[in-house]
Enzyme design. Structure first.
Site, mmCIF file in Angstrom:
data_model
loop_
_atom_site.group_PDB
_atom_site.id
_atom_site.type_symbol
_atom_site.label_atom_id
_atom_site.label_comp_id
_atom_site.label_asym_id
_atom_site.label_seq_id
_atom_site.Cartn_x
_atom_site.Cartn_y
_atom_site.Cartn_z
ATOM 1 N N PHE A 25 -15.465 3.787 6.826
ATOM 2 C CA PHE A 25 -14.098 4.153 6.452
ATOM 3 C C PHE A 25 -13.855 4.088 4.943
ATOM 4 C CE2 PHE A 25 -14.088 -0.383 7.710
ATOM 5 C CZ PHE A 25 -13.638 -0.967 6.533
ATOM 6 N N LYS A 75 0.820 -1.213 0.000
ATOM 7 C CA LYS A 75 0.000 0.000 0.000
ATOM 8 C C LYS A 75 0.860 1.271 0.000
ATOM 9 C CE LYS A 75 -3.970 -2.285 2.203
ATOM 10 N NZ LYS A 75 -5.019 -2.172 3.252
ATOM 11 N N HIS A 120 -2.219 -5.506 1.434
ATOM 12 C CA HIS A 120 -3.480 -6.208 1.192
ATOM 13 C C HIS A 120 -3.159 -7.633 0.798
ATOM 14 C CE1 HIS A 120 -7.343 -7.422 -0.533
ATOM 15 N NE2 HIS A 120 -6.619 -7.975 -1.492
ATOM 16 N N TYR A 163 -12.343 -2.197 -3.655
ATOM 17 C CA TYR A 163 -12.868 -2.270 -2.285
ATOM 18 C C TYR A 163 -14.395 -2.146 -2.229
ATOM 19 C CZ TYR A 163 -8.298 -2.326 0.023
ATOM 20 O OH TYR A 163 -7.053 -2.679 0.507
ATOM 21 N N ASN A 192 -2.183 0.164 6.680
ATOM 22 C CA ASN A 192 -1.650 -1.081 7.245
ATOM 23 C C ASN A 192 -0.783 -1.883 6.266
ATOM 24 O OD1 ASN A 192 -3.709 -1.939 5.663
ATOM 25 N ND2 ASN A 192 -4.868 -2.972 7.265
ATOM 26 N N ARG A 228 -2.124 -14.437 4.482
ATOM 27 C CA ARG A 228 -2.909 -13.795 5.542
ATOM 28 C C ARG A 228 -2.182 -13.927 6.893
ATOM 29 N NH1 ARG A 228 -7.196 -10.397 4.113
ATOM 30 N NH2 ARG A 228 -7.696 -10.588 6.320
ATOM 31 N N GLU A 238 -9.251 -10.752 -8.099
ATOM 32 C CA GLU A 238 -8.360 -9.607 -7.871
ATOM 33 C C GLU A 238 -7.154 -9.651 -8.817
ATOM 34 O OE1 GLU A 238 -9.616 -9.141 -3.151
ATOM 35 O OE2 GLU A 238 -7.593 -9.791 -3.636
HETATM 36 P P1 ADP Z 1 -8.029 -6.849 5.577
HETATM 37 O O1 ADP Z 1 -7.212 -5.903 4.703
HETATM 38 O O2 ADP Z 1 -7.235 -7.364 6.747
HETATM 39 O O3 ADP Z 1 -8.692 -7.949 4.782
HETATM 40 P P2 ADP Z 1 -10.666 -5.593 5.729
HETATM 41 O O4 ADP Z 1 -11.017 -6.351 4.482
HETATM 42 O O5 ADP Z 1 -11.589 -5.697 6.891
HETATM 43 O O6 ADP Z 1 -9.196 -5.967 6.246
HETATM 44 O O7 ADP Z 1 -10.553 -4.034 5.386
HETATM 45 C C1 ADP Z 1 -9.947 -3.620 4.180
HETATM 46 C C2 ADP Z 1 -9.039 -2.451 4.479
HETATM 47 O O8 ADP Z 1 -9.821 -1.347 4.926
HETATM 48 C C3 ADP Z 1 -8.027 -2.674 5.607
HETATM 49 O O9 ADP Z 1 -6.872 -3.370 5.201
HETATM 50 C C4 ADP Z 1 -7.728 -1.246 6.020
HETATM 51 O O10 ADP Z 1 -6.825 -0.613 5.111
HETATM 52 C C5 ADP Z 1 -9.090 -0.588 5.888
HETATM 53 N N1 ADP Z 1 -9.818 -0.609 7.154
HETATM 54 C C6 ADP Z 1 -10.413 -1.683 7.743
HETATM 55 N N2 ADP Z 1 -10.973 -1.350 8.922
HETATM 56 C C7 ADP Z 1 -10.760 -0.011 9.084
HETATM 57 C C8 ADP Z 1 -11.084 0.938 10.098
HETATM 58 N N3 ADP Z 1 -11.769 0.591 11.198
HETATM 59 N N4 ADP Z 1 -10.685 2.225 9.920
HETATM 60 C C9 ADP Z 1 -9.999 2.608 8.820
HETATM 61 N N5 ADP Z 1 -9.648 1.753 7.820
HETATM 62 C C10 ADP Z 1 -10.020 0.469 7.954
HETATM 63 MG MG MG Z 2 -10.207 -7.891 3.374
#
Ligand code: ADP
Ligand code: MG
Length: 140
Positions: free
Chosen positions: A59, A11, A117, A51, A114, A87, A128
């Site tokens: 968010f 990212k 992805h 997304y 974070n 993961r 994807e």
């Molecule tokens: P992951 O990437 O671990 O699969 P999710 O699919 O739940 O997580 O969410 C997609 C992305 O959205 C996350 O990687 C993060 O960048 C963002 N995200 C998720 N939860 C939050 C939150 N509470 N606040 C801000 N950004 C979030």
């Molecule tokens: Mg996800």
């Protein structure tokens, strides 16, 4: 366990802090092979489509704006059980909850920014990957 492929994104917080090599080292040390990789800037449309499942989440706007705020590295990773393995290597979405040694524990700045992805299922991995790679670019 069969060899499979998963889709990864390094990212904008990773490219901004010059961490692509450090993250790739963790990926490779975990036994995942980087079989496709390209550094690109996501358009608003690409980020929104990617997304889409989160579009009703509070968010979503912040997420799309972050994902288009700088370059990303899109990748195809290959290995035994690659979807679940990546993961595990990534760690929990929120770095505060991520296990020691995971990419997010080591590098992530916040739950939103974070670092990586990774696809959450083999089915989504295929969808994807097809969004960003031609089959001929990632031939075995
Ligand atoms: P992951 O990437 O671990 O699969 P999710 O699919 O739940 O997580 O969410 C997609 C992305 O959205 C996350 O990687 C993060 O960048 C963002 N995200 C998720 N939860 C939050 C939150 N509470 N606040 C801000 N950004 C979030
Ligand atoms: Mg996800």
């Amino acid at each position: 366990m069969a060899t499979e492929r998963t889709f990864s994104i390094l990212k904008p917080d990773a490219t901004r802090r010059n961490l692509t090599g450090a993250v790739n080292a963790v990926i490779e040390e975990a036994g995942l092979r980087i079989v496709g990789q390209r550094r690109i800037r996501l358009t608003q449309e690409q980020a929104e489509k990617f997304y889409e499942v989160h579009k009703e989440r509070p968010f979503f706007g912040e997420l799309v704006s972050f994902m288009t705020s700088g370059p990303v590295v899109v990748q195809v990773l290959e290995g035994e059980n690659a979807v679940a393995k990546y993961r595990d290597v990534m760690g929990a979405t929120n770095p505060a909850q991520a296990a020691e040694g995971t990419i997010r524990k080591r590098f992530a700045e916040s739950v939103g920014e974070n670092t990586v992805h990774g696809s959450d299922s083999a089915e989504n991995a295929k969808i994807e990957i097809a969004q960003f790679f031609k089959d001929s670019d990632i031939a075995a």
